[in-house]
Structure formats: structure tokens, C-alpha cells
Design a protein around this motif. Structure first.
Motif, PDB file in Angstrom:
ATOM      1  N   ARG A 148      17.262  10.722   6.839  1.00 42.59           N
ATOM      2  CA  ARG A 148      17.315   9.291   6.553  1.00 42.59           C
ATOM      3  C   ARG A 148      16.485   8.951   5.323  1.00 42.59           C
ATOM      4  NH1 ARG A 148      16.549   7.858  11.219  1.00 42.59           N
ATOM      5  NH2 ARG A 148      14.285   7.771  11.260  1.00 42.59           N
ATOM      6  N   ARG A 149      15.293   9.548   5.237  1.00 47.35           N
ATOM      7  CA  ARG A 149      14.435   9.262   4.089  1.00 47.35           C
ATOM      8  C   ARG A 149      15.030   9.823   2.794  1.00 47.35           C
ATOM      9  NH1 ARG A 149       8.585  11.071   6.039  1.00 47.35           N
ATOM     10  NH2 ARG A 149       9.539  11.769   7.971  1.00 47.35           N
ATOM     11  N   ASP A 207      17.862   7.541   1.805  1.00 45.73           N
ATOM     12  CA  ASP A 207      17.331   6.274   1.283  1.00 45.73           C
ATOM     13  C   ASP A 207      16.878   6.437  -0.162  1.00 45.73           C
ATOM     14  OD1 ASP A 207      17.826   4.948   3.615  1.00 45.73           O
ATOM     15  OD2 ASP A 207      15.775   5.088   4.376  1.00 45.73           O
ATOM     16  N   GLN A 261      18.376   4.537  -3.430  1.00 49.82           N
ATOM     17  CA  GLN A 261      17.519   3.550  -4.063  1.00 49.82           C
ATOM     18  C   GLN A 261      17.390   3.763  -5.564  1.00 49.82           C
ATOM     19  OE1 GLN A 261      13.850   3.820  -1.938  1.00 49.82           O
ATOM     20  NE2 GLN A 261      14.613   2.728  -0.149  1.00 49.82           N
TER      21      GLN A 261
END
Length: 352
Positions: free
Chosen positions: A237-238, A241, A245
């Protein structure tokens, strides 16, 4: 469960065409071409990639560049109707980093499918997958319509074979398929399909669809570990992200740093390569709510997490790959990033 002929459990698009991806997949395609006697330079035509880029395991590329490599490969080997299957069999879970490890440690096929579809942008797939349930029977539909026509059958075969490969790795010897429907013309020889998935697909169907045996989704997987899988999913997930981003100039700087993480260029050098002054680069990055050091730390941290999930690498080897003089400097930096030592972090993934 109530009947539903098209109730999505997980769904993911082909991916953002602007998102960068690892060059590892291109490396696999070029090796496949070379095994068939095609020169690597032929595969790299019209891609903007060089042999030096190909040798850099940390190089990021655009999806369009990988599609061009696949197109070159198909054009060079037009008489190999199941070449995509050969390609897909080379995609093992170990090449995907944390995403692959998350799949390998999923407790059930249902959990595996959820992670695979939720974070598919961390893989190399171009096909769109949809998992559906109909009165307890699970099926996966493969949508390849967003892929350019000249390379569509190859990519469909590749991503299908990679999916089968993943299931084979987590369930050795299992035959989970009830039926395989493909909207492809039947090749004269279907041996490659039968060897891969244990049955002859039904060709010429309205859509690509794989139907699983009843109860398949909830079988216990032999290497399943819910705690480790959750830890891996958190890192997925990180990673995703961060991938989504970063855009604008920050993305360009980050991509440049990823090319040579063992010998990162200075801010001055990167500014020169981007035809900017040092002051302008600092100002642009500040406007994007970041700075050069933060991007360098972000790159090293992401790569450190990837390397720590690979078995066999010692801390001094990882330190060297990330440009640190010794393991002590790397350990200090990793604690600053995460609040824990590399050894403590690694214990989440590898049991003693």
C-alpha cells in the motif's frame, strides 16, 4: 451467496500509462528473444532504451516502452503462436518484490486474489482482471481490449501464463481450473496450453474467462501466513501510494536517483541534467512539497525494503547497493526512516 453473473470481488485497470515500472520485465523479454536467436538491439528498437539501461536493475521505464519491446519481439518471431506463454512462464513471484511475497504468504486463494488485484500496479500486467462469484463458483475475466492490437494476443498469453505460474508456485501440483475459455483462435498445437494449465482451453469464445473448481477460493495455502501477508500488504500500500503521489519534477528527480542508487548524483548534477539552476530545482521541489534529500531518502528506503525482503542478502551487501560506506551507516539511516533496525524489519518476512 446469492446468484450473480457479474459481481466483481476485485477489479483493476490496466494501469496508468504515465506510471513508471521496473525494467525487470523488459530484461525477461529480451532474454526470451535471445534464446530464440533475436539480438537484444532488435528488441530495443524505437524504445529509447540502450544496453546500458538494460543492465541497470533499478532503471524505471514507461509501460509504453515495454509494449514496444513486446511488439518488436512479436515482429521478430511471427511463427511462434504461443510465444506469450513462454514469456509468462518466466515471471516468478520472486521478481515482484514485496507484492510477490505478499502473494506467496497469502493464507487462501481468496486473500491472494484480493491482494493481487488491489495492488496489481506493482506487477507487470497489462491485462485487466476481474474476479467474480456466481453461486459460490469463482471465475476470473481477462480484459485485453486496452492493449494495442498487434501485441494483444502476446500480452494476453503472457499475463495469463504469469497468473497460472503464481498459482502453481503457491499450490504446487494443484489443478484448480474447472474450465478455461479464450477468445483466441485455436493454434494447431495446443500442447503448450495443456502443459501449463493441465487442460485444453476452449478457444474462439466470446471472452477470456477462467472458471475455478468449487471451493477453491477458501482452500488453505501451504505457505500461508496471515500476519506476514498483512505486513507485506501494508508495504504494498505504501509503495503504491508513493508511486501514485510522485509526479512533475519530483518524479523526474526520483527516476534519475533510481538509475544509480549505489552512486547517487548530487543536487547540482541533477539540476544540470534537467537544464535547471540549483536554486530553480530547489524552488520547484519545494513547490511540490518535497526536497532533494527527501527524494533521495525515499528512493533508498523503498529499495532497502525491496532488498530486505529478498533472502540471502547480507546487510553490508544491501548497504553497498544503496551507496553506503558500511552496514552501520545503512542501519542508522534505516532506523531514522522506519523507527526499527533492518534486522527487526526483516523478521516480519523471514522466519528463523
Amino acid at each position: 451467496m446469492t446468484a450473480s453473473s457479474d459481481r466483481p470481488v476485485g477489479d483493476t485497470a490496466v494501469g496508468d500509462a504515465a506510471a513508471s515500472r521496473s525494467i525487470v520485465s523488459v530484461q525477461l523479454l529480451v532474454r526470451l528473444a535471445q534464446d530464440y536467436g533475436v539480438d537484444g538491439r532488435t528488441c530495443l528498437q524505437h524504445t529509447g532504451l540502450s544496453s546500458d539501461d538494460l543492465a541497470d536493475a533499478h532503471r524505471l521505464i514507461d509501460p509504453a516502452q515495454e509494449l514496444q519491446v513486446a511488439t518488436n519481439l512479436v515482429e521478430a518471431l511471427p511463427d511462434h503462436p504461443t510465444l506469450g506463454l513462454e514469456a509468462g512462464k518466466r515471471y516468478h513471484l520472486g521478481i515482484y518484490g514485496v507484492w510477490g511475497f505478499a502473494l506467496a504468504t497469502a493464507p487462501t486463494p481468496r486473500a491472494l486474489a484480493d491482494i493481487a488485484l488491489r495492488y496489481l500496479d506493482l506487477s507487470f500486467a497489462f491485462v485487466r482482471f476481474k474476479l467474480a462469484l456466481d453461486q459460490g463458483t469463482a471465475s476470473v475475466t481477462l480484459d485485453d481490449q486496452a492493449i494495442p492490437a498487434p501485441v494483444r494476443p502476446f500480452m494476453l498469453q503472457r499475463d495469463f501464463a504469469a497468473m497460472v505460474n503464481a498459482l502453481t508456485e503457491v499450490m504446487p501440483g494443484a489443478r484448480p481450473f474447472q474450465r478455461i475459455d479464450l477468445a483466441l483462435a485455436s493454434p494447431q498445437d495446443t500442447t503448450a496450453y495443456e502443459a501449463l494449465c493441465g487442460q485444453r482451453p476452449r478457444f474462439g469464445q466470446p471472452r477470456h474467462r477462467i472458471t475455478f473448481m468449487d471451493g477453491f477460493l477458501d482452500q488453505a495455502l501451504p505457505r500461508g501466513d496471515a500476519l506476514i501477508a498483512r505486513a507485506c500488504e501494508d508495504h504494498c500500500r505504501r509503495l503504491l501510494d508513493r508511486q501514485r503521489q510522485r509526479n512533475g519534477l519530483a518524479a523526474q528527480v526520483r527516476d534519475r536517483l533510481l538509475r544509480t542508487p549505489h552512486r547517487m548524483p548530487s543536487l547540482v548534477r541533477v539540476a544540470e541534467e534537467l537544464h535547471l539552476s540549483e536554486r530553480s530545482l530547489r524552488r520547484h521541489l519545494q513547490a511540490e512539497d518535497t526536497c532533494f534529500r527527501a527524494l533521495a531518502d525515499e528512493v533508498r528506503k523503498a529499495l532497502a525494503i525491496e532488498l530486505l525482503t529478498k533472502a540471502g542478502l547480507k546487510l553490508d551487501e544491501i548497504a553497498g547497493r544503496l551507496g553506503y560506506a558500511d552496514a552501520g551507516s545503512f542501519i542508522h539511516a534505516f532506523k531514522r526512516w522506519t523507527g526499527e533496525s533492518p534486522t527487526q524489519f526483516r523478521r516480519q518476512f523471514w522466519k528463523d
